[in-house]
Motif scaffolding. Structure first.
Motif: not given
Length: 479
Positions: A2-7, A154-165, A239-241, A265-272
């Motif tokens: 299930t997709e990561y959700s917050s109130p 490998g030069n950026a973290g989850g913040d760049s992935l969230d921004e792209a998503a 997702e696979q590496s 869940q947070r990573l899966q939400r951004s990938l979706r």
């Protein structure tokens, strides 16, 4: 998963409760212009560096007085319209301070005024939203691709992935919103009083405000939108590496407080959300239909306005006044004397000819042999016809739980399998161009949940034919 959700985010824990009070009053337009002027002059990024303790209150009220000299009158909103200018400026200042737009602090014997960071950021966001013009899809897609390249390297973290998503989701939302705005705008434009006003509003609002800035280049092979296949490839690599584990560690340490399940869940939400960019073709196709319909309505309206008599209502009113003011002899009808409704003057009724009697054509019942041959012909035709759902069943049967399969591992057990395999060869050959298949290619509708990659220079041979070698990749997770 299930997709990561917050109130719902606590908005009024960040901004004051009555912040939107002035913007909901009868003088909301005046308050909005005054807030924009104060932000630009004192608190915005274009203003000079403000003092650390804020501005003296008298300096803010003086700026409000200058605004009242050029933007008046206001409606009655707590202060009499004929009150002194300084009193009205102080009343407006107190309204802003009470609502939370301005913060007042006492420093020594002086009252200093400032604007909190959250309120200033909200005001800047509102101003950017009001000034937003046509979007350029190329810049958005290029930004998504560059951020994903940094994540894969490998030069950026989850913040760049969230921004792209987030940019990927905003891209789809913007295309969908343009279609709704185009449909809502045309009935409003038709209410224009003159043809010149309609044409001016059409080009200023429809073209200048709503239209996509690079719409004419969206279908070109060198447009960044054609590289969405490369974006999806990078998403699958993430997702696979090993990058997936690094991102989960990043989310666990910096975003979820050590909760690894929430990090996944947070990573899966951004990938979706990034996978959803594959649906941009559906949104663009609907946008094309809405724009074509709006263009037809605009051209039809302009044609009607240009062909209809100018100021027809004025001519009718003038004729009515002339009839009411004309002498009695001038109102005679130009007809011969005598009764106008005499039966001799009426047209004779039209005699309709009697219908020709018709007889049904004789039909012969087909023989059992003819029926059997007809059914056999239908089965042969259907077996050789490949529909998108037929191709999806053939591909899903071979992919199974894997994400990719080579053409050498695909089986042909029937005529239906043989025709599906031929269709995959056609898709592979047509996807040789940069960016993959064009979305206006008729065979593009066959790609449902997978993409195809041609192996240049390699061949695949089976018991039925020899063809170029290709590989099937699943493009999104199957729920």
């Amino acid at each position: 998963m299930t997709e990561y959700s917050s109130p719902a985010p606590p908005l009024f824990a960040v901004v004051p409760d009555g912040l939107f009070g002035p913007l909901a009053s009868s003088n909301r337009l005046h308050y909005w212009r005054l807030l924009c002027q104060l932000f630009a002059e004192f608190f915005g990024p274009d203003a000079p560096m403000p003092p650390s303790v804020g501005f003296p209150r008298r300096e803010i009220t003086s700026a409000i007085e200058r605004y009242l000299l050029t933007d008046d009158p206001w409606e009655d909103d707590g202060a009499a319209p004929d009150a002194p200018l300084a009193m009205r400026a102080n009343a407006i200042y107190e309204r802003f301070r009470t609502a939370g737009w301005l913060r007042q602090e006492r420093v020594g014997a002086r009252e200093m005024v400032s604007m909190t960071h959250a309120v200033a950021q909200l005001l800047a966001t509102l101003m950017d939203f009001a000034e937003r013009g046509p979007a350029f899809f190329g810049a958005k897609v290029r930004s998504i691709e560059l951020q994903l390249q940094q994540v894969v390297a490998g030069n950026a973290g989850g913040d760049s992935l969230d921004e792209a998503a987030e940019q990927s989701r905003q891209l789809l939302s913007y295309v969908s919103a343009i279609s709704v705005q185009v449909r809502d705008l045309m009935p409003e434009l038709i209410k224009a009083e003159s043809t010149a006003l309609f044409a001016r509003q059409l080009f200023e609002r429809y073209v200048g405000e709503l239209f996509v800035g690079d719409y004419a280049q969206l279908h070109n092979a060198d447009h960044p939108l054609a590289r969405r296949t490369a974006i999806l490839t990078m998403v699958r690599d993430i997702e696979q590496s090993d990058v997936r584990g690094q991102l989960i560690d990043w989310y666990t340490e910096r975003a979820t407080g050590g909760d690894r399940v929430r990090a996944e869940q947070r990573l899966q939400r951004s990938l979706r959300r990034l996978y959803e960019i594959d649906r941009i073709d559906e949104y663009l196709a609907r946008l094309d239909d809405d724009i074509r319909q709006a263009n037809r309505r605009a051209l039809a309206f302009l044609d009607y306005r240009l062909r209809a008599p100018d100021k027809l209502d004025v001519l009718l009113r003038r004729a009515c006044r002339g009839v009411l003011g004309a002498p009695q002899d001038a109102l005679r009808l130009p007809v011969a004397p005598g009764p106008l409704m005499d039966e001799q003057r009426l047209r004779a009724p039209q005699q309709r000819p009697r219908p020709i009697p018709r007889t049904a054509n004789t039909s012969r019942e087909p023989t059992p042999e003819q029926l059997a041959r007809l059914n056999l012909l239908r089965q042969m035709t259907r077996a050789r016809l490949v529909k998108p759902e037929d191709l999806s069943r053939y591909v899903d049967r071979h992919l199974g739980a894997t994400d990719s399969i080579d053409s050498e591992a695909m089986e042909i057990a029937s005529i239906e399998d043989f025709r599906a395999y031929q269709t995959l060869i056609t898709l592979a050959l047509r996807s040789r161009r940069q960016g993959g298949l064009r979305r206006d290619d008729p065979i593009h509708r066959m790609l449902r949940g997978f993409r195809i990659q041609l192996r240049d220079g390699e061949q695949t041979a089976n018991a039925f034919l020899e063809s170029p070698r290709f590989v099937l990749h699943r493009t999104r997770n199957v729920a």
